[in-house]
Design a protein around this motif. Sequence first.
Motif, PDB file in Angstrom:
ATOM      1  N   THR A   1       0.730  -1.113  -0.119  1.00 60.15           N
ATOM      2  CA  THR A   1      -0.173  -0.121  -0.060  1.00 60.15           C
ATOM      3  C   THR A   1       0.838   1.248   0.034  1.00 60.15           C
ATOM      4  O   THR A   1       0.269   2.267  -0.242  1.00 60.15           O
ATOM      5  CB  THR A   1      -1.090   0.096   1.213  1.00 60.15           C
TER       6      THR A   1
ATOM      7  N   PRO B   1      -3.218   2.319  -2.229  1.00 59.35           N
ATOM      8  CA  PRO B   1      -4.395   1.715  -1.413  1.00 59.35           C
ATOM      9  C   PRO B   1      -4.819   0.512  -2.213  1.00 59.35           C
ATOM     10  O   PRO B   1      -5.442  -0.469  -1.551  1.00 59.35           O
ATOM     11  CB  PRO B   1      -5.458   2.909  -1.238  1.00 59.35           C
TER      12      PRO B   1
ATOM     13  N   ARG C   1       0.222  -4.784   2.916  1.00 56.45           N
ATOM     14  CA  ARG C   1       0.241  -3.579   3.397  1.00 56.45           C
ATOM     15  C   ARG C   1       1.776  -3.125   3.745  1.00 56.45           C
ATOM     16  O   ARG C   1       2.717  -3.973   4.313  1.00 56.45           O
ATOM     17  CB  ARG C   1      -0.382  -3.274   4.946  1.00 56.45           C
TER      18      ARG C   1
ATOM     19  N   TYR D   1      -4.101  -3.152  -0.852  1.00 55.05           N
ATOM     20  CA  TYR D   1      -4.829  -3.756   0.223  1.00 55.05           C
ATOM     21  C   TYR D   1      -5.643  -5.047  -0.322  1.00 55.05           C
ATOM     22  O   TYR D   1      -5.779  -6.001   0.524  1.00 55.05           O
ATOM     23  CB  TYR D   1      -5.627  -2.683   1.038  1.00 55.05           C
TER      24      TYR D   1
END
Length: 651
Positions: free
Chosen positions: A231, A301, A309, A304
Amino acid sequence: MTSRPAARRLNGAIAKALAGMKPPDDLTVTQWAERNRRLSSEASAEPGPWRTSRTPYLREPMDAFTDPKVRRIVMASASQVGKSELENNIIGYIIAEDPGSILYIHPTTIDAKEYSKLRIAPMIRDCPTLRRKVAAPKSRDSGNTLLQKTYPGGILTMCGSTEAHALASKPIRYVLGDERDRWATSAGNEGDPWELAMARQTTFYNAKAVEVSTPTVKNASAIEASYGEGTMERWKSRCPHCGKYHEIQWEHIRYDYEETVVNRKKVYKVKSVWYNCPSCGCISDEATMKKAPARWEADNPAAYAQGVRSFWLNAFVSQWASWASIVLKYLNAIGNTRKLQVVYNTCFGLLWEDRGDLEDEDSLMARRDVEAYGLEDGGTPFDLPDGVLVLTAGVDTQDDRMEYEVIGHGHFGETWGIEKGIIMGRPDEDATWAKLDEMVFDRVFRFKDGIGLRQSMSFVDEGGHFTQDVRLRCRERIGKKVFCIKGMPGPDKPYTAPPKQMKIVINKVAVGTCWQYQIGVDSGKQIIMDNLSVKTPGSKYCHFPRRDDYGSGYFAGLLSERLEYDAAKKQPWIWKKIPGHERNEALDCRNYGMAAFKALPANLDLIDRRLKAARGETPPEAVATPQAAPAAPRAKSKKVRSGRGKKYDDW
């Protein structure tokens, strides 16, 4: 009927088995740590109960471990931010709440053993929850050894990244990797250690992997590559003036400092440090920014959804590293590439980018345009600018010529290029060496006022096809402090070492011995490149005259090599020629001349006073005889009271 003791034993055996199958409590890693974890005095500056409030940036990385959608966590961080405690808390949570076998990989087996003794063992000892799960190491058949810790439902195995047998056998649910950027590139002959370890998780639907490291070199960093797969989250603090969130980076830090000179070394004192907000330009102090609201913000993002992460953190948010201490480390590292890389990696949390282009030929050519020494106002030539106190020479030996550079040295590593020349002729011919005597070894170089200096020491390369001839000629000139040298490549070689006696063999007959210096040419190249990056005249600055011998050809040779990172090598930093820059004699000559100065026991303060006294500026002061003697007998100084005949060939 079953006896009571037998029943108790049976119940005990069943209880251990059931303990391994018991579902974990509905706790996050953070909640478990705050309830159960105690920091040990051996490993923490603040022993006692774990408080996430001291490291709020670790909350989300820790809790990502208990997120069922996350299979992999990546943490790239500077030192002194508590990244090791991320792994420790995860290990404690696994043992106590969600047991399974753990493979904890370190760069080497020695690292694994040290970590076990200094971090894992004290953690188990000081946490009652863990102490009940892991047997005492001294009990019989406890399963608690230095590199293995057995507990109900699993076993913690610690190993080095080179141990292929530990990485390629037995299924493992949890894989943790510490300091990934320091790992071996291959576990024996079996390939990448991380991929070998990850392959052991295939059968587990609920497998988890955690990798942590301080970043190292751009495009050669394993943690950088892993971070890019996740991420890509950064810890950003809110500006108290405009309310915008930004990561506190080195480029946003401003500071004031004092610089003094103590025993010829620069000493720094940091007076104040502050943060300059990139949005509003307002400034805030360290205490304000470390208390300011902060949060993780992801640049990618979408990762994810892939279960990865990744987090990146620097030391400016650490409760244990003050901004002033970071700035001080930076100031003390200026001019030393290796030290500066450590600061960038461990404090700034930045990848070190070795572009190989700290300077280019055009910038150095432009620099020499402001150097007017070599001509007086009326056009009368002279050799030495003010500031020069010592002369040394470096001579590179080729089959058909001898190339040389005479270098002037002043206080604090400041240097001047005095003359770069070529003498055509074979290294085994008398005429070649006679010309070298005339142009270099016997020559008196003069200041504008007529005072002269001779060479204090000269280093001549004995490499190539004329090693014995060079040794013989240097022995004949030992009174002039002319020594043969042998370049020793490798980052572990010292720049200079005490000379050695070497045999001189002519026509297979030993005719005597000579003194040979062995120099670490890689260390010298790094010093030269560091000095060339200094932009302001003064300490370590390199001056060049506006003359043809310091033209584009000279600078092309001086900048003919760069340091490259080859992860496949045992010593990964290798000096390589830049394409199109095959002629490196200028770099070699400067390297040898700089090494000659390094090996010379010169008292620059005394020389400076003598020069000033010769000019009538200050009287000479009595100075105690230095204890260190030069490598060869010092020639007697010759002094003439006035006129251009004045010279001090003892320096």
